[in-house]
Design an enzyme around this catalytic site. Structure first.
Site, PDB file in Angstrom:
ATOM      1  N   ASP A  10       0.867  -1.175   0.000  1.00 19.49           N
ATOM      2  CA  ASP A  10       0.000   0.000   0.000  1.00 19.49           C
ATOM      3  C   ASP A  10       0.906   1.228   0.000  1.00 19.49           C
ATOM      4  OD1 ASP A  10       0.894   0.274   2.598  1.00 19.49           O
ATOM      5  OD2 ASP A  10      -1.086   0.295   3.527  1.00 19.49           O
TER       6      ASP A  10
ATOM      7  N   CYS B 137       3.432  -2.996   4.035  1.00 13.84           N
ATOM      8  CA  CYS B 137       2.592  -1.852   4.412  1.00 13.84           C
ATOM      9  C   CYS B 137       3.331  -1.101   5.517  1.00 13.84           C
ATOM     10  CB  CYS B 137       1.179  -2.285   4.805  1.00 13.84           C
ATOM     11  SG  CYS B 137       1.029  -3.310   6.272  1.00 13.84           S
TER      12      CYS B 137
ATOM     13  N   THR C  54       3.137  -1.224   8.829  1.00 12.70           N
ATOM     14  CA  THR C  54       3.600  -2.113   9.900  1.00 12.70           C
ATOM     15  C   THR C  54       3.820  -3.541   9.436  1.00 12.70           C
ATOM     16  OG1 THR C  54       1.322  -2.664  10.415  1.00 12.70           O
ATOM     17  CG2 THR C  54       2.307  -0.823  11.655  1.00 12.70           C
TER      18      THR C  54
ATOM     19  N   HIS D 225      11.096 -23.787   8.448  1.00 12.46           N
ATOM     20  CA  HIS D 225      10.164 -24.558   9.285  1.00 12.46           C
ATOM     21  C   HIS D 225       8.695 -24.367   8.875  1.00 12.46           C
ATOM     22  CE1 HIS D 225      13.088 -24.888  12.985  1.00 12.46           C
ATOM     23  NE2 HIS D 225      13.650 -25.250  11.843  1.00 12.46           N
TER      24      HIS D 225
ATOM     25  N   HIS E 124       8.666 -30.793   9.944  1.00  8.76           N
ATOM     26  CA  HIS E 124       8.026 -29.498   9.698  1.00  8.76           C
ATOM     27  C   HIS E 124       6.902 -29.629   8.672  1.00  8.76           C
ATOM     28  CE1 HIS E 124      10.984 -27.718  12.229  1.00  8.76           C
ATOM     29  NE2 HIS E 124      11.964 -28.187  11.482  1.00  8.76           N
TER      30      HIS E 124
END
Ligand code: RB5
Length: 144
Positions: free
Chosen positions: A11, A68, A70, A101, A136
């Site tokens: 964004d 973005c 955060t 993993h 995993h």
């Protein structure tokens, strides 16, 4: 490095880092598609997350990068999509292990949270690291 087909989106809050990651991809001849945003004007991150996820789920791309402010909005939105394993990483250890993993198929970054050089190191490690499989794989299969 496996045969990488990257799709990238951000964004407005992640626009600058998207440009920087694209420079990195070009410098290493890694094929990519940029789904936007293409300007600094405000836009809605879920729309971009959806576009990146759709390409990954369809197989047109095998790795997605979402940026973005955060990284949180992008990761919440992306992880709503079945088959997407989006990892929000702010350090290189998490980036490596999210691949080894968790077989993360999308990397999320927060432009307002981490420095540019760290972001590029995270991208580099994340793209280079393969899935370890074994125990995993059982755990990732349980998620599905
Ligand atoms: C946009 O201001 C900001 O909310 C967005 O980039 C992101 O940080 C959301 O999680």
């Amino acid at each position: 490095m496996e045969d990488l087909k990257v799709v990238i989106g951000s964004d407005h809050g992640g626009f600058h880092y998207k440009e920087k990651v694209i420079e990195y991809l070009k410098s290493r001849n890694i094929p990519f598609v940029d789904v936007g945003t293409h300007t600094r004007e405000a836009c809605d991150y879920p729309d971009i997350a959806k576009a990146v996820c759709e390409r990954v789920i369809s197989g047109k791309s095998n790795r997605g990068i979402l940026i973005c402010g955060t990284g949180i909005g992008m990761s919440i939105a992306a992880n709503k999509v079945h088959g997407i394993r989006a990892a929000l990483c702010g350090d290189t250890y998490s980036a490596r292990v999210s691949r080894a993993h968790n077989n993360a198929n999308i990397l999320c970054l927060g432009e307002r949270v981490i420095g540019e050089h760290l972001a590029l190191d995270i991208v580099d490690i994340w793209l280079k690291t393969g899935f370890e499989g074994g125990r995993h794989k059982r755990r990732v299969d349980l998620i599905e």
